[in-house]
Design a protein around this motif. Sequence first.
Motif: not given
Length: 186
Positions: A50-53, A97-98, A104-105, A122-123
């Motif tokens: 969700i953060t990626t979006m 965020y770590s 990753k994001i 994920d992608k």
Amino acid sequence: MKNNFKQLETEVLNILQNGRPDWDIPHTLTSVYYMKKLLKKEAGNEKILITTMYLHDIGYSWIRGDLSTRDNVKKSKLDHMKNGVIFGRPILQKLGYSEEESKKILHLVGTHDNLDGVFDSDKQLVFEADSLAQIDIKRAKSNLSKDDRIRFINGFEKKRMPRFKTKTGIKLMNKLFKKAKKFYLK
Ligand SMILES: [Fe+2]
Ligand SMILES: [Fe+2]
């Protein structure tokens, strides 16, 4: 534990005001909506995806010049991903965020529009949420000219449609695409 994306959303909406007019805000929120929908049925890490979006298209906000034509948007494809990584990093740091999560994001943000090669799970989900948010004419109406809309929808059919893999994504895409095609070609 439920993740709270409120602060992230506030930061991102602020940035997206400088993005593509009438597009980046509704498109981004719609991509978040579809990621949540996909994650109800498909496996994936909610916080990462969700953060990626939220962050995936912030990069357009640092691109100067006219982004109202499809050709110009195409030309800034690489830059918007690079910018997303550069400007996404401090936001993730600020929100705690770590290092591993950020890595990753930012990797997903930096590659989300590279459609060639193999997609990991994920992608794949990022691709599907982003693509669904491009053809939901109710939630995010295209700001492109008529000619560009026709090119967009034909390009979507050729390049994006065949890359859908998840059961949930395919179902949603088929429903949305029919309506979008009608609207875009009229
Ligand atoms: Fe993008
Ligand atoms: Fe997008």
